[in-house]
Motif scaffolding. Structure first.
Motif, PDB file in Angstrom:
ATOM      1  N   ALA A  55     -10.184  13.962  -8.695  1.00 45.21           N
ATOM      2  CA  ALA A  55     -10.360  13.071 -10.162  1.00 45.21           C
ATOM      3  C   ALA A  55     -10.135  11.681  -9.825  1.00 45.21           C
ATOM      4  CB  ALA A  55      -9.084  13.632 -10.679  1.00 45.21           C
ATOM      5  N   PRO A  56     -11.069  11.007 -10.563  1.00 43.82           N
ATOM      6  CA  PRO A  56     -11.140   9.675 -10.416  1.00 43.82           C
ATOM      7  C   PRO A  56      -9.876   8.837 -10.754  1.00 43.82           C
ATOM      8  CG  PRO A  56     -12.508  10.329 -12.280  1.00 43.82           C
ATOM      9  CD  PRO A  56     -12.271  11.481 -11.461  1.00 43.82           C
ATOM     10  N   ARG A  57      -8.954   9.495 -11.528  1.00 46.49           N
ATOM     11  CA  ARG A  57      -7.894   8.723 -11.869  1.00 46.49           C
ATOM     12  C   ARG A  57      -6.842   8.816 -10.612  1.00 46.49           C
ATOM     13  NH1 ARG A  57      -4.287   7.692 -16.615  1.00 46.49           N
ATOM     14  NH2 ARG A  57      -6.288   8.081 -17.809  1.00 46.49           N
ATOM     15  N   ALA A  58      -6.828   9.953 -10.046  1.00 46.07           N
ATOM     16  CA  ALA A  58      -6.156  10.129  -8.499  1.00 46.07           C
ATOM     17  C   ALA A  58      -6.708   9.344  -7.376  1.00 46.07           C
ATOM     18  CB  ALA A  58      -6.323  11.420  -8.092  1.00 46.07           C
ATOM     19  N   LEU A  59      -7.980   9.104  -7.520  1.00 46.73           N
ATOM     20  CA  LEU A  59      -8.698   8.294  -6.400  1.00 46.73           C
ATOM     21  C   LEU A  59      -8.214   6.857  -6.825  1.00 46.73           C
ATOM     22  CD1 LEU A  59     -10.354   8.197  -3.919  1.00 46.73           C
ATOM     23  CD2 LEU A  59     -12.480   7.947  -5.541  1.00 46.73           C
ATOM     24  N   GLY A  60      -8.201   6.318  -7.983  1.00 45.39           N
ATOM     25  CA  GLY A  60      -7.581   4.801  -8.294  1.00 45.39           C
ATOM     26  C   GLY A  60      -6.385   4.920  -7.769  1.00 45.39           C
ATOM     27  N   HIS A  61      -5.557   5.733  -8.012  1.00 43.96           N
ATOM     28  CA  HIS A  61      -4.211   5.715  -7.602  1.00 43.96           C
ATOM     29  C   HIS A  61      -4.084   5.404  -6.153  1.00 43.96           C
ATOM     30  CE1 HIS A  61       0.355   6.360  -7.621  1.00 43.96           C
ATOM     31  NE2 HIS A  61       0.076   6.879  -6.251  1.00 43.96           N
ATOM     32  N   LYS A  62      -4.747   6.376  -5.357  1.00 44.34           N
ATOM     33  CA  LYS A  62      -4.501   6.446  -3.844  1.00 44.34           C
ATOM     34  C   LYS A  62      -5.137   5.325  -3.295  1.00 44.34           C
ATOM     35  CE  LYS A  62      -4.781   9.697  -0.108  1.00 44.34           C
ATOM     36  NZ  LYS A  62      -4.840  11.097   0.304  1.00 44.34           N
ATOM     37  N   THR A  63      -6.231   4.768  -3.679  1.00 43.03           N
ATOM     38  CA  THR A  63      -6.833   3.774  -3.147  1.00 43.03           C
ATOM     39  C   THR A  63      -5.940   2.446  -3.202  1.00 43.03           C
ATOM     40  OG1 THR A  63      -9.017   4.206  -3.952  1.00 43.03           O
ATOM     41  CG2 THR A  63      -8.642   1.903  -3.393  1.00 43.03           C
ATOM     42  N   LEU A  64      -5.285   2.236  -4.111  1.00 47.23           N
ATOM     43  CA  LEU A  64      -4.244   1.019  -4.009  1.00 47.23           C
ATOM     44  C   LEU A  64      -2.887   1.728  -3.150  1.00 47.23           C
ATOM     45  CD1 LEU A  64      -3.268  -1.577  -4.841  1.00 47.23           C
ATOM     46  CD2 LEU A  64      -2.263  -0.828  -7.080  1.00 47.23           C
ATOM     47  N   ALA A  65      -2.479   2.917  -3.478  1.00 48.11           N
ATOM     48  CA  ALA A  65      -1.193   3.344  -3.086  1.00 48.11           C
ATOM     49  C   ALA A  65      -1.080   3.244  -1.202  1.00 48.11           C
ATOM     50  CB  ALA A  65      -0.965   4.917  -3.249  1.00 48.11           C
ATOM     51  N   VAL A  66      -2.362   3.681  -0.803  1.00 46.18           N
ATOM     52  CA  VAL A  66      -2.388   3.677   0.868  1.00 46.18           C
ATOM     53  C   VAL A  66      -2.461   2.366   1.151  1.00 46.18           C
ATOM     54  CG1 VAL A  66      -3.980   5.689   0.823  1.00 46.18           C
ATOM     55  CG2 VAL A  66      -4.917   3.433   0.896  1.00 46.18           C
ATOM     56  N   ASN A  67      -2.876   1.209   0.448  1.00 44.53           N
ATOM     57  CA  ASN A  67      -2.458  -0.266   0.781  1.00 44.53           C
ATOM     58  C   ASN A  67      -1.096  -0.655   0.681  1.00 44.53           C
ATOM     59  OD1 ASN A  67      -5.300  -1.575   1.576  1.00 44.53           O
ATOM     60  ND2 ASN A  67      -5.685  -0.071   0.278  1.00 44.53           N
ATOM     61  N   LEU A  68      -0.585  -0.252  -0.700  1.00 42.92           N
ATOM     62  CA  LEU A  68       0.771  -0.767  -0.876  1.00 42.92           C
ATOM     63  C   LEU A  68       1.702  -0.131   0.225  1.00 42.92           C
ATOM     64  CD1 LEU A  68       1.125  -0.460  -4.664  1.00 42.92           C
ATOM     65  CD2 LEU A  68       0.318  -2.376  -3.245  1.00 42.92           C
ATOM     66  N   SER A  69       1.433   1.083   0.835  1.00 43.42           N
ATOM     67  CA  SER A  69       2.071   1.750   1.700  1.00 43.42           C
ATOM     68  C   SER A  69       2.389   0.851   3.081  1.00 43.42           C
ATOM     69  CB  SER A  69       1.587   3.154   2.275  1.00 43.42           C
ATOM     70  OG  SER A  69       2.309   3.902   3.109  1.00 43.42           O
ATOM     71  N   ASP A  70       1.238   0.162   3.467  1.00 43.21           N
ATOM     72  CA  ASP A  70       1.200  -0.738   4.677  1.00 43.21           C
ATOM     73  C   ASP A  70       2.205  -2.021   4.422  1.00 43.21           C
ATOM     74  OD1 ASP A  70      -0.582   0.556   6.367  1.00 43.21           O
ATOM     75  OD2 ASP A  70      -2.255  -0.188   5.119  1.00 43.21           O
ATOM     76  N   MET A  71       2.145  -2.473   3.048  1.00 45.48           N
ATOM     77  CA  MET A  71       3.269  -3.421   2.540  1.00 45.48           C
ATOM     78  C   MET A  71       4.451  -2.865   2.743  1.00 45.48           C
ATOM     79  SD  MET A  71       1.926  -6.478   2.244  1.00 45.48           S
ATOM     80  CE  MET A  71       0.524  -6.327   3.116  1.00 45.48           C
ATOM     81  N   ALA A  72       4.813  -1.656   2.470  1.00 45.09           N
ATOM     82  CA  ALA A  72       6.034  -1.320   2.321  1.00 45.09           C
ATOM     83  C   ALA A  72       6.596  -1.114   3.793  1.00 45.09           C
ATOM     84  CB  ALA A  72       6.019   0.336   1.848  1.00 45.09           C
ATOM     85  N   ALA A  73       5.511  -0.846   4.795  1.00 49.44           N
ATOM     86  CA  ALA A  73       5.884  -0.647   6.140  1.00 49.44           C
ATOM     87  C   ALA A  73       6.245  -1.932   6.736  1.00 49.44           C
ATOM     88  CB  ALA A  73       4.858  -0.025   6.790  1.00 49.44           C
ATOM     89  N   MET A  74       5.929  -3.075   6.286  1.00 48.89           N
ATOM     90  CA  MET A  74       6.196  -4.336   6.759  1.00 48.89           C
ATOM     91  C   MET A  74       7.603  -4.795   6.400  1.00 48.89           C
ATOM     92  SD  MET A  74       3.925  -4.952   8.816  1.00 48.89           S
ATOM     93  CE  MET A  74       4.203  -6.673   9.358  1.00 48.89           C
ATOM     94  N   GLY A  75       8.162  -4.059   5.082  1.00 50.59           N
ATOM     95  CA  GLY A  75       9.067  -4.722   4.398  1.00 50.59           C
ATOM     96  C   GLY A  75       8.959  -5.803   3.334  1.00 50.59           C
ATOM     97  N   ALA A  76       7.686  -6.028   3.086  1.00 46.22           N
ATOM     98  CA  ALA A  76       7.375  -7.051   2.242  1.00 46.22           C
ATOM     99  C   ALA A  76       7.048  -6.504   0.767  1.00 46.22           C
ATOM    100  CB  ALA A  76       5.689  -7.456   2.736  1.00 46.22           C
ATOM    101  N   ARG A  77       7.231  -7.696   0.010  1.00 45.49           N
ATOM    102  CA  ARG A  77       6.861  -7.247  -1.318  1.00 45.49           C
ATOM    103  C   ARG A  77       5.376  -7.372  -1.666  1.00 45.49           C
ATOM    104  NH1 ARG A  77       8.525 -11.467  -5.933  1.00 45.49           N
ATOM    105  NH2 ARG A  77       7.354 -10.655  -7.804  1.00 45.49           N
ATOM    106  N   ALA A  78       4.859  -6.456  -2.198  1.00 45.19           N
ATOM    107  CA  ALA A  78       3.403  -6.710  -2.511  1.00 45.19           C
ATOM    108  C   ALA A  78       3.049  -7.300  -3.769  1.00 45.19           C
ATOM    109  CB  ALA A  78       2.850  -5.117  -2.800  1.00 45.19           C
ATOM    110  N   ARG A  79       2.310  -8.295  -3.949  1.00 52.12           N
ATOM    111  CA  ARG A  79       1.945  -9.184  -4.873  1.00 52.12           C
ATOM    112  C   ARG A  79       0.582  -9.229  -5.333  1.00 52.12           C
ATOM    113  NH1 ARG A  79       4.950 -14.577  -5.476  1.00 52.12           N
ATOM    114  NH2 ARG A  79       4.038 -13.529  -7.514  1.00 52.12           N
TER     115      ARG A  79
END
Ligand code: ADP
Ligand code: MG
Length: 316
Positions: A55-79
């Motif tokens: 579903a395109p809505r899920a893909l939109g979510h996941k496209t951003l989510a996998v990147n935010l996950s990298d910021m989480a792993a650094m302990g950073a705030r995503a901006r």
């Protein structure tokens, strides 16, 4: 609808914290004084990272989510985020759904979309994310020390279970469990709040995208240490408990978890627990860092459990 109308309608959104957002040749941001800028990019390719009929809505979510996950792993705030997208055709209904999934997650985490690129081509998505953390502080992969505990957030194995079921590699009899697994695969929740709370507590961290043992392996290699992981301690959905042995590969090496694997000294156990409680995220102690190299998965008797693979490798 042409390229510029598509961008203006679906990707141009207010970005009050940026000096200049979508619409010019470049975006401009002013980093917070006293913070370091963290930058990361991740790409998703049809047939490789997602099924063509997702579903395109899920893909939109996941496209951003996998990147935010990298910021989480650094302990950073995503901006801020930049989105590059190659589309086979200008299907407006599809783009609208994709954008809705993307923007909903961005809003939830206070991330502003400030630019990108839109072209025609085989469906490919790439996000660049910019984050901030206090200068000199980060959950780096090279910071694990012998004696540290190894922890993991959330529950493992569900995303991999959904992928393998879909590929026909295994069957899941519990329809309810399969539904949960699909939801985890399509809507991973990046652990940003936990990552920030761990910043003063944990030593090293990585996000689990390719498989726990593989991503932990990156920490071990960067830090020059080894790890002993207790297979029985790997957290998963209660409905999987009885089937742990059967699905151990999914838990230990499945990937698509987007949880955080991290290390912290034993004197900080209470602080790790408190961080998890504060953001309502389960945290589980799964093993320890020792001298040497490589990660071992151990059974209850302390014997190593061989895995077919430690995780996903695009060129493996
Ligand atoms: P350029 O020709 O300089 O590459 P574009 O015409 O591609 O610029 O893009 C125009 C503006 O729209 C730029 O500010 C760019 O950052 C933004 N943009 C293009 N595609 C996207 C997208 N998918 N999401 C967000 N912003 C986008
Ligand atoms: Mg362009």
């Amino acid at each position: 609808m042409n390229e510029f109308e598509l961008i203006a309608r679906h990707f141009q959104r207010p970005a009050p914290s940026a000096l200049l957002g979508v619409g010019d040749d470049a975006a401009i941001v002013r980093p917070t004084p006293g913070c370091d800028l963290h930058m990361s990019v991740d790409m998703l390719v049809e047939g490789r990272h997602f099924f063509a009929d997702v579903a395109p809505r899920a893909l939109g979510h996941k496209t951003l989510a996998v990147n935010l996950s990298d910021m989480a792993a650094m302990g950073a705030r995503a901006r801020w985020a930049l989105l590059s997208i190659a589309l086979p055709k200008a299907d407006e209904a599809w783009v609208a759904e994709f954008a809705a999934g993307f923007h909903a997650l961005a809003l939830e985490h206070g991330v502003e979309l400030i630019g990108g690129d839109t072209t025609c081509g085989p469906l490919t998505l790439s996000v660049t994310v910019l984050g901030e953390a206090p200068s000199g502080q980060a959950l780096r992969r090279d910071a694990a020390r012998p004696g540290d505990d190894v922890w993991v957030s959330g529950e493992l194995g569900l995303g991999a279970l959904a992928v393998r079921q879909r590929l026909g590699w295994l069957t899941v009899d519990d329809a309810d469990l399969l539904q949960t697994a699909r939801q985890r695969l399509e809507y991973p929740q990046p652990r940003l709040a936990l990552g920030r709370l761990l910043l003063p507590v944990a030593h090293a961290a990585a996000d689990v995208s390719d498989g726990l043992m593989a991503d932990l392996g990156h920490i071990l290699a960067a830090s020059g240490v080894a790890a002993e992981i207790q297979a029985d301690a790997l957290p998963s959905d209660p409905r999987l408990e009885a089937l742990r042995a059967r699905y151990l590969d999914c838990l230990a090496a499945g990937g698509d978890d987007y949880e955080l694997v991290f290390t912290a000294p034993p004197q900080r156990r209470a602080q790790v627990e408190a961080a998890g409680a504060q953001c309502a995220c389960r945290v589980s102690r799964i093993g320890r860092i020792v001298e040497g190299g490589g990660g071992k998965l151990l059974d209850a008797a302390g014997h190593p459990i061989p895995l077919q693979k430690e995780g996903y490798d695009h060129f493996g």
